[in-house]
Write a protein that holds these residues in place. Structure first.
Motif, mmCIF file in Angstrom:
data_model
loop_
_atom_site.group_PDB
_atom_site.id
_atom_site.type_symbol
_atom_site.label_atom_id
_atom_site.label_comp_id
_atom_site.label_asym_id
_atom_site.label_seq_id
_atom_site.Cartn_x
_atom_site.Cartn_y
_atom_site.Cartn_z
ATOM 1 N N LEU A 289 16.684 25.921 54.776
ATOM 2 C CA LEU A 289 17.053 26.489 53.485
ATOM 3 C C LEU A 289 18.410 27.176 53.578
ATOM 4 C CD1 LEU A 289 13.619 28.168 52.746
ATOM 5 C CD2 LEU A 289 14.413 25.961 51.929
ATOM 6 N N ARG A 290 19.291 26.706 54.466
ATOM 7 C CA ARG A 290 20.487 27.424 54.868
ATOM 8 C C ARG A 290 21.410 27.807 53.722
ATOM 9 N NH1 ARG A 290 22.392 23.314 57.861
ATOM 10 N NH2 ARG A 290 24.444 24.204 57.815
ATOM 11 N N ARG A 291 21.729 26.905 52.820
ATOM 12 C CA ARG A 291 22.619 27.198 51.688
ATOM 13 C C ARG A 291 23.879 27.957 52.100
ATOM 14 N NH1 ARG A 291 17.815 29.076 48.447
ATOM 15 N NH2 ARG A 291 16.844 27.131 47.917
ATOM 16 N N GLY A 292 24.617 27.392 53.033
ATOM 17 C CA GLY A 292 25.893 27.970 53.398
ATOM 18 C C GLY A 292 25.828 29.179 54.310
ATOM 19 N N ILE A 293 24.671 29.478 54.860
ATOM 20 C CA ILE A 293 24.547 30.632 55.735
ATOM 21 C C ILE A 293 25.363 30.429 57.000
ATOM 22 C CG2 ILE A 293 22.928 31.904 57.194
ATOM 23 C CD1 ILE A 293 20.848 31.337 54.985
ATOM 24 N N SER A 294 25.375 29.220 57.520
ATOM 25 C CA SER A 294 26.015 28.953 58.793
ATOM 26 C C SER A 294 26.232 27.466 58.946
ATOM 27 C CB SER A 294 25.115 29.478 59.909
ATOM 28 O OG SER A 294 25.449 28.909 61.132
ATOM 29 N N ASP A 295 27.152 27.120 59.803
ATOM 30 C CA ASP A 295 27.336 25.714 60.129
ATOM 31 C C ASP A 295 26.300 25.242 61.138
ATOM 32 O OD1 ASP A 295 30.939 26.035 60.057
ATOM 33 O OD2 ASP A 295 29.544 25.533 58.468
ATOM 34 N N GLU A 296 25.618 26.164 61.763
ATOM 35 C CA GLU A 296 24.609 25.819 62.758
ATOM 36 C C GLU A 296 23.371 25.244 62.063
ATOM 37 O OE1 GLU A 296 24.919 26.122 66.113
ATOM 38 O OE2 GLU A 296 26.958 26.843 65.778
ATOM 39 N N ALA A 297 22.782 24.243 62.682
ATOM 40 C CA ALA A 297 21.524 23.705 62.171
ATOM 41 C C ALA A 297 20.400 24.599 62.686
ATOM 42 C CB ALA A 297 21.326 22.281 62.649
ATOM 43 N N VAL A 298 19.647 25.163 61.775
ATOM 44 C CA VAL A 298 18.529 26.026 62.137
ATOM 45 C C VAL A 298 17.247 25.243 61.919
ATOM 46 C CG1 VAL A 298 17.266 28.146 61.603
ATOM 47 C CG2 VAL A 298 19.771 28.129 61.543
ATOM 48 N N VAL A 299 16.435 25.162 62.951
ATOM 49 C CA VAL A 299 15.144 24.489 62.844
ATOM 50 C C VAL A 299 14.144 25.480 62.270
ATOM 51 C CG1 VAL A 299 13.247 23.398 64.114
ATOM 52 C CG2 VAL A 299 15.629 22.943 64.771
ATOM 53 N N THR A 300 13.493 25.087 61.180
ATOM 54 C CA THR A 300 12.446 25.904 60.571
ATOM 55 C C THR A 300 11.118 25.193 60.779
ATOM 56 O OG1 THR A 300 13.928 26.873 58.923
ATOM 57 C CG2 THR A 300 11.576 26.890 58.405
ATOM 58 N N VAL A 301 10.152 25.930 61.332
ATOM 59 C CA VAL A 301 8.824 25.373 61.561
ATOM 60 C C VAL A 301 7.823 26.089 60.664
ATOM 61 C CG1 VAL A 301 9.319 24.684 63.940
ATOM 62 C CG2 VAL A 301 8.352 26.946 63.498
ATOM 63 N N ASP A 302 6.741 25.397 60.329
ATOM 64 C CA ASP A 302 5.728 26.058 59.519
ATOM 65 C C ASP A 302 4.928 27.033 60.386
ATOM 66 O OD1 ASP A 302 3.671 24.698 60.868
ATOM 67 O OD2 ASP A 302 3.263 23.325 59.221
ATOM 68 N N VAL A 303 4.117 27.834 59.740
ATOM 69 C CA VAL A 303 3.404 28.918 60.412
ATOM 70 C C VAL A 303 2.430 28.396 61.471
ATOM 71 C CG1 VAL A 303 1.580 29.150 58.674
ATOM 72 C CG2 VAL A 303 2.275 31.132 60.000
ATOM 73 N N HIS A 304 1.832 27.240 61.243
ATOM 74 C CA HIS A 304 0.897 26.684 62.229
ATOM 75 C C HIS A 304 1.640 26.247 63.487
ATOM 76 C CE1 HIS A 304 -2.546 26.791 59.523
ATOM 77 N NE2 HIS A 304 -1.702 26.436 58.573
ATOM 78 N N ALA A 305 2.791 25.619 63.302
ATOM 79 C CA ALA A 305 3.615 25.222 64.450
ATOM 80 C C ALA A 305 4.096 26.459 65.196
ATOM 81 C CB ALA A 305 4.794 24.374 63.982
ATOM 82 N N ALA A 306 4.489 27.497 64.451
ATOM 83 C CA ALA A 306 4.957 28.736 65.080
ATOM 84 C C ALA A 306 3.846 29.353 65.925
ATOM 85 C CB ALA A 306 5.428 29.724 64.017
ATOM 86 N N GLU B 232 -1.413 35.004 55.122
ATOM 87 C CA GLU B 232 -2.133 34.116 54.196
ATOM 88 C C GLU B 232 -2.983 33.083 54.930
ATOM 89 O OE1 GLU B 232 0.936 32.519 51.681
ATOM 90 O OE2 GLU B 232 0.859 34.243 50.330
ATOM 91 N N ASN B 233 -2.578 32.720 56.148
ATOM 92 C CA ASN B 233 -3.327 31.755 56.937
ATOM 93 C C ASN B 233 -4.408 32.408 57.794
ATOM 94 O OD1 ASN B 233 -2.321 28.745 56.867
ATOM 95 N ND2 ASN B 233 -0.581 30.068 56.422
ATOM 96 N N GLY B 234 -4.575 33.725 57.652
ATOM 97 C CA GLY B 234 -5.643 34.427 58.344
ATOM 98 C C GLY B 234 -5.414 34.650 59.827
ATOM 99 N N PHE B 235 -4.165 34.539 60.276
ATOM 100 C CA PHE B 235 -3.869 34.753 61.689
ATOM 101 C C PHE B 235 -3.889 36.256 61.994
ATOM 102 C CE2 PHE B 235 -1.105 30.692 61.432
ATOM 103 C CZ PHE B 235 -2.227 29.896 61.497
ATOM 104 N N ASP B 236 -4.214 36.581 63.239
ATOM 105 C CA ASP B 236 -4.338 37.981 63.652
ATOM 106 C C ASP B 236 -3.026 38.739 63.538
ATOM 107 O OD1 ASP B 236 -7.007 37.669 64.251
ATOM 108 O OD2 ASP B 236 -6.667 37.351 66.391
ATOM 109 N N VAL B 237 -3.147 40.009 63.153
ATOM 110 C CA VAL B 237 -1.988 40.901 63.087
ATOM 111 C C VAL B 237 -2.361 42.241 63.715
ATOM 112 C CG1 VAL B 237 -1.023 39.835 61.005
ATOM 113 C CG2 VAL B 237 -2.556 41.781 60.777
#
Length: 133
Positions: free
Chosen positions: A7-24, A121-126
């Motif tokens: 969702l970079r929208r001009g934040i940086s020239d670097e490619a940032v990999v975004t993973v969903d919460v399950h992958a994280a 929201e996914n019920g993961f421990d905090v």
């Protein structure tokens, strides 16, 4: 592992990999570090267990301002070749923080899409600050 479009929208020239919460969550289970870039106040209300908290932005009377010591603090806690998942409340600040870390030479940085909100929201421990006492 599902990789979400950036969702970079001009934040940086670097490619940032975004993973969903399950992958994280999966990445954390195999040894990735979780860098929470929310404010200290947000972090105390609840956070991912064993996470590091280095605020990317501070709330001021003028609005949010970038933490001038962010890169220095992260560098003191993490090595540039550490595998790091960066999270915030919803994924916006962490995306910017991950881009800055990548530009600073951190090699294995991923942003968590949806941030802490998606984690809860996914019920993961905090952990909550009160539990740390």
């Amino acid at each position: 592992m599902e990789v979400l479009p950036s969702l970079r929208r001009g934040i940086s020239d670097e490619a940032v990999v975004t993973v969903d919460v399950h992958a994280a969550k999966g990445l954390l289970s195999v040894g990735h570090l979780y860098l929470d870039v929310r404010t200290t106040e947000e972090y105390k209300k609840g956070h991912v267990d064993n996470s590091l908290n280095v605020p990317y932005m501070f709330l001021t009377p003028q609005g949010r301002v970038t933490n001038p010591d962010f890169l220095e603090k992260v560098t003191s806690l993490c090595k540039k070749d550490d595998s790091i998942v960066v999270g915030c409340q919803t994924g916006v600040r962490s995306l910017k923080a991950a881009a800055d870390l990548s530009k600073a030479g951190f090699q294995n940085v991923k942003n968590i899409g949806g941030g802490y909100v998606a984690w809860v929201e996914n019920g993961f421990d905090v952990k909550k600050f009160e539990e740390l006492r």
